[in-house]
Enzyme design. Structure first.
Site, PDB file in Angstrom:
ATOM      1  N   ASP A 152       0.822  -1.218   0.000  1.00  0.00           N
ATOM      2  CA  ASP A 152       0.000   0.000   0.000  1.00  0.00           C
ATOM      3  C   ASP A 152       0.854   1.265   0.000  1.00  0.00           C
ATOM      4  O   ASP A 152       1.566   1.535   0.970  1.00  0.00           O
ATOM      5  CB  ASP A 152      -0.889  -0.067   1.261  1.00  0.00           C
ATOM      6  CG  ASP A 152      -1.901   1.047   1.334  1.00  0.00           C
ATOM      7  OD1 ASP A 152      -2.161   1.683   0.299  1.00  0.00           O
ATOM      8  OD2 ASP A 152      -2.443   1.276   2.434  1.00  0.00           O
ATOM      9  N   ASP A 238     -10.038   5.081  -0.930  1.00  0.00           N
ATOM     10  CA  ASP A 238     -10.728   4.125  -0.054  1.00  0.00           C
ATOM     11  C   ASP A 238     -12.248   4.122  -0.237  1.00  0.00           C
ATOM     12  O   ASP A 238     -12.877   5.158  -0.388  1.00  0.00           O
ATOM     13  CB  ASP A 238     -10.415   4.445   1.409  1.00  0.00           C
ATOM     14  CG  ASP A 238      -8.981   4.083   1.756  1.00  0.00           C
ATOM     15  OD1 ASP A 238      -8.203   3.785   0.828  1.00  0.00           O
ATOM     16  OD2 ASP A 238      -8.645   4.096   2.952  1.00  0.00           O
TER      17      ASP A 238
HETATM   18  C1  GLA Z   1      -4.976   2.997   3.016  1.00  0.00           C
HETATM   19  C2  GLA Z   1      -5.586   1.877   2.176  1.00  0.00           C
HETATM   20  C3  GLA Z   1      -6.654   1.170   2.998  1.00  0.00           C
HETATM   21  C4  GLA Z   1      -6.037   0.599   4.268  1.00  0.00           C
HETATM   22  C5  GLA Z   1      -5.359   1.727   5.054  1.00  0.00           C
HETATM   23  C6  GLA Z   1      -4.543   1.197   6.213  1.00  0.00           C
HETATM   24  O1  GLA Z   1      -5.875   4.012   3.287  1.00  0.00           O
HETATM   25  O2  GLA Z   1      -6.113   2.392   0.995  1.00  0.00           O
HETATM   26  O3  GLA Z   1      -7.246   0.132   2.236  1.00  0.00           O
HETATM   27  O4  GLA Z   1      -5.103  -0.398   3.921  1.00  0.00           O
HETATM   28  O5  GLA Z   1      -4.465   2.475   4.236  1.00  0.00           O
HETATM   29  O6  GLA Z   1      -3.843   2.193   6.884  1.00  0.00           O
END
Ligand code: GLA
Length: 416
Positions: A152, A238
């Protein structure tokens, strides 16, 4: 003649060795990966106890028989600093025995464990990242027995917003190579969200770009993901358990179908089915659209106790069969009538899945006209996979009523 056959066979084997070397995704995740991830429900509040309870729930509801395989621990599993040799360390309070025993626990119940890391100094929740330690961290994941890595990109935490495209790709390739060397069966889930291609909302704002994102830019933003070993890649920021957000994510998938195919999938983010205040219709529509898109089906709800209506949605084998269809074609929106949208997904056996989405706040009477969807036959056999009902041979048009924020789906086959 025999010599010719032998030479031919040797050449074929050499060719397949090379094919194996260069094609990361040859044997993994041919259909979209299915599983569960801790973030949507638990955020930072995870622990070994919770993961064990989730594995027990997943086994109790036989989710492996429905196709779900990976149980993924997302961010906030780590201790606040790296270990003495720059290795990742599990938070001793949340995961007192580390990660390896959980792999066994989960495997004994019919699942595989997945884990989360980040190509920056810090993860999105502020824990240590893997930048510069890709080989070591990939070895840890492999040694523990993790079979899935969500990687990520988190520029904000690390002050790296605006990092050059090539550098972002280089970082993801470094982990892709390391994982491949470790165990090519590990599913590499890229979560870069369009930062490098400057289509991410935050990155765009930071760069002072005010023009709307073009399709060309969106395609470029994800064009490298399969090449560095990605089996799936996040195409959006997200998700949240909110109808408008789910709809905006569906809109963002338009035009991306050409990037997706066997072993390589656009990922519109993890499911929110069963979370927040989504209604039964919204849960059904959300799940259906992800199946139509050939999206990875990564559940995000609490698997310890699953309400009946939610369980029926996430285990509907006819819907899952659309998602897992071997041709792995992402549905395209073929007709847009404002609040009513039509999606078509061609299937490996020659059938088509048609999904009509009602985005409006009222129920709507709809006429589905085969010819307006680009379907060239006059008549099709029709199956309703939610009702689990055959509707017989239907000529030219099908009439239906679709509730607010709901879908109507049919599987169309050749009428003999
Ligand atoms: C980002 C990702 C999420 C999650 C968070 C964790 O926002 O897009 O899916 O993994 O980090 O901190």
């Amino acid at each position: 003649m025999r010599i010719v056959t032998i030479i031919f066979t040797v050449l074929i084997s050499i060719a397949s060795v090379f094919a194996d070397e260069s094609d990361y995704t040859a044997n993994i995740g041919k259909t979209p990966p299915m599983g569960w991830n801790s973030w949507n429900k638990f955020h930072r509040g995870i622990s070994a106890d919770i993961i064990r309870e989730i594995a027990d729930g997943a086994a109790k509801y036989k989710l492996n028989e429905a196709g779900y395989k990976y149980l993924v621990i997302d961010d906030a599993w780590q201790a606040s600093g790296l270990g003495p040799n720059e290795e990742l360390v599990a938070d001793p309070n949340k995961f007192p025995d580390g990660i390896a025993p959980l792999v066994k626990y989960v495997r004994d119940r019919g699942f595989e464990l997945g884990i989360y890391a980040c190509p920056n100094k810090l993860t999105c929740a502020g824990f240590p990242g893997s930048l510069g330690h890709e080989k070591l961290h990939a070895k840890q994941f492999g040694d523990w027995g993790c079979m899935f890595l969500k990687y990520d990109f988190c520029p904000t935490r690390s002050g790296e917003i605006g990092l050059a495209y090539d550098e972002v790709v280089r970082r993801f390739r470094a982990m892709g190579d390391a994982l491949h060397d470790q165990d090519p069966r590990i599913v590499y889930a890229i979560c870069e969200k369009g930062h490098a291609g400057k289509i991410n909302r935050r990155t765009r704002k930071h760069a002072g770009i005010t023009t709307p994102v073009t399709l060309e830019e969106r395609l470029k933003a994800f064009s490298w993901c399969a090449d560095v070993g990605g089996v799936m890649w996040r195409t959006t920021g997200d998700i949240s358990a909110n109808w408008d957000r789910i709809m905006s994510i569906v809109d963002e998938q338009e035009g991306l179908a050409c990037l997706s195919g066997p072993g390589a999938f656009n990922d519109p983010d993890m499911l929110e089915v069963g979370n927040g205040n989504l209604t039964e219709a919204e849960n059904r529509a959300h799940f259906t659209l992800w199946c139509m898109l050939s999206a990875p089906l990564i559940l995000g709800n609490d698997l310890r106790e699953i309400p009946k209506d939610v369980l029926e949605i996430i285990t509907n084998e006819e819907l899952i069969a659309l998602d897992q269809d071997l041709m792995c074609k992402q549905a395209k929106k073929v007709l847009d009538q404002g609040d009513i949208e039509y999606f078509v997904k061609p299937l490996a056996d020659g059938d088509f899945a048609v999904c009509v989405l009602n985005r409006s706040g009222q129920s709507q009477d709809v006429v589905i006209d085969w010819s307006k969807l680009g379907l060239d036959k006059d008549a099709y056999t029709v199956r309703d996979p939610w009702a689990r009902k055959d509707l017989g041979v239907v000529k030219k048009q099908l009439l239906c009523t679709i509730g607010s924020h709901d879908v109507f789906v049919v599987r169309l086959g050749e009428a003999k």
